[in-house]
Design a protein around this motif. Sequence first.
Motif, short mmCIF file in Angstrom:
data_model
loop_
_atom_site.label_atom_id
_atom_site.label_comp_id
_atom_site.label_asym_id
_atom_site.label_seq_id
_atom_site.Cartn_x
_atom_site.Cartn_y
_atom_site.Cartn_z
N ILE A 194 0.85 -1.19 0.00
CA ILE A 194 0.00 0.00 0.00
C ILE A 194 0.89 1.23 0.00
N ALA A 195 0.64 2.14 -0.94
CA ALA A 195 1.48 3.33 -1.07
C ALA A 195 0.60 4.57 -1.10
N ARG A 196 0.87 5.48 -0.19
CA ARG A 196 0.18 6.77 -0.17
C ARG A 196 1.22 7.88 -0.31
N ALA A 548 -8.52 4.38 -4.29
CA ALA A 548 -7.86 5.55 -4.87
C ALA A 548 -8.37 6.83 -4.22
N ARG A 549 -9.59 6.80 -3.68
CA ARG A 549 -10.13 7.98 -2.99
C ARG A 549 -9.40 8.24 -1.69
N VAL A 554 -2.31 0.54 -4.72
CA VAL A 554 -1.96 -0.81 -4.31
C VAL A 554 -1.12 -1.44 -5.42
N HIS A 555 0.06 -1.89 -5.08
CA HIS A 555 0.99 -2.42 -6.07
C HIS A 555 1.07 -3.94 -5.95
N GLU A 556 1.56 -4.55 -7.01
CA GLU A 556 1.72 -6.00 -7.03
C GLU A 556 2.97 -6.47 -6.32
#
Length: 692
Positions: A194-196, A548-549, A554-556
């Motif tokens: 998870i990347a923010r 996305a909100r 979310v990456h693989e």
Amino acid sequence: MPNVDTLVTDRDGVSTRSDAQGQTTTGRFGSLVAGLPALLTDGAVYAFALWTVLYHAAFLVHLRPSVTFLVWLVCCVLLGAYLVVRRWRRRPTPTSGDDRDERTGSRAATMDRRWLLPTVAAAALAAVTAGLDGISWWVPALAGLAAAVGAVLLTRRAWLALPGTGSDAPVEKPWQSVYALVASGLVGVASLFIARNTPDDVFYVGKSVWIAERDIVPLRDFLFTEQVAPPLSSQPPIASIEVLAGALGRVFGIHAASATWYVLLPVLAVLAALSLWRLIQRWAPRRPLLAFTVALAFLAFVCGDDAALGTFHLPRLHEGKGMFVSAVVPLLWVYLTRWFDTRSRKDLAAIVAISIVATGLTSTSVMILPLVVGAAGLGMLLVGRWRDALVAGVAVMFYPVASVIVTRITLGPMTSVIASAQFFDAEGTYRRTLLVGVLGVICGLALWCGPFLVRRGTPALFAAGAAAAMSLLLVPGVLEALSAGSGLAAVLWRVPWFVPLPALVGLLCTIDVPPLARVATLRAVVGGVLAAVLVGAFAVAGTPMWSARSFVEVHERPTWKLPQQRQKIDFWIWNLDDRPPGLLLAPSTLMRTMPIVTSEVRVVMARNGYLVDYDMNSQFSQDRLKLAAFADGVDEIAPVAELAAAMDRLDVGTVCVYNGNRKARDLAPELGLVKFASRKAPGAVTCYRRTA
């Protein structure tokens, strides 16, 4: 025959001893498994407290972060070995098959029903009206205050009526600890994917990168200048978490951003989840695993909003304030509860250690810690334990206050420019943090009904103190007065952080319905239904952490918490062989990412919001704003003469712009810019060197 009998007897005796030894070993193993959440979290608290003390002491002897880290690492190995041996030698605690129902039930079951029902009604009114629009804020404020006063009086009376002092300590069960460990492990794994993209990362992770590459701690500005300008007044060099990440990367030869997001973040995620479990396990009257699951669901589904508690969990745990609200606050409530029940020196030492941890994580701790110990101290005072309240207050506040005083004496007073940038009143604070609509109602129920949901004794007393303190802060005018007196207007919306809200939300599913109290099956069914309803409400009304909100991708595979295209472009710029010396001018998004990639490429403006500290109207700020507007390709830019003068004053050596920025590319010859490198799409960029 007598000899045979003796032999049999001897064999029986040996067999019995062997079985006893086996049972003891099994019991010790089960005790170790059951105590693993406490062992891991307590060990982490003492380890990070030690790191923070060593980091602060290193300033006195000018010790480099890498050396401090190696000293700390050796101490941690010794500390870990001691804790494991001590836990293994502890005598196994017998466990019972009950689920705490009668022995450790909620205090609501034994409270005076004449005052209980009106108090709960006031709590419900406050929760419902606080979550709805179009209602005067005075309604939930006064109803919440009435509910809190009623809860304080009821829990005080119930505490004094207990046959002993304090509350029954919950039993640590191996299978419950295994569930908590597995769930926490999954949270840790999820943190990798998870990347923010958080704008503040340019400071937090950028500082770690600076330390890893230079092995020094910057005491002045490192984002705009080479430690020439004063440091950001809102970020004194007290926090130690960024230094830990930088030293980790330096010692083991890995990039500081990787050390932060691939090594520290999963560990922090596991510890945050276990901290939540420990508070629920300590405070829950029954069904702690169900409450823990609901609390995790609350954090996972109620994200999106910038101030939502879920946003400060996985997406921002690597920032000190995220770890503070997610782990330190619940653990501090655990330690305060445990110490008030036992008054042992060991538990008091844990309180001191967690306060040092809070100091090493974020400067926000100086504002939130007094609220936690104040709410707990209120409960202590209500039952006549004023000495305990005083001791707890000193234990929690001594190190944070001392560190702030020393820092302010050394670096000067904090300016109030950034502190007055924004302000949220009581209604805005509630709806920004506890949210609105169905979610706001649920959070309100957790806040004001919390004293009737938790275990009897100390947990109920402390939950009532927290509800009373928060209710007072939500009265119109109180936050305004605090803002005027403290100059902390910009961060006062964080005051709800001292309430362990995710745990209280999870405990909503443990409510006991009196008619079903004697039917264990029905009670379990009701708990399961409530949990399902709560999770369903989170899923429908909330914004999931992975949406996305929530500004989350979310990456693989595990990735840095950066937009991948920007990251690739900045690495490309960094690796240009013929890049001239001087500052880099590029689009603002690329300049905000570059300090996370490397401190070797100095940028014109790391983040415009930080310029508030240097006076937005000063030439220092205006030069950077004008050049950033030029590189961003906005419609209106400064005249060429002003841009050239600003480049001269800032010693700009490289200018990179996206190929779509036609205006900047057309003005390049007039500014004395000569193309020397280009990058193809996607992310097509052209770079120029200054010749004039």
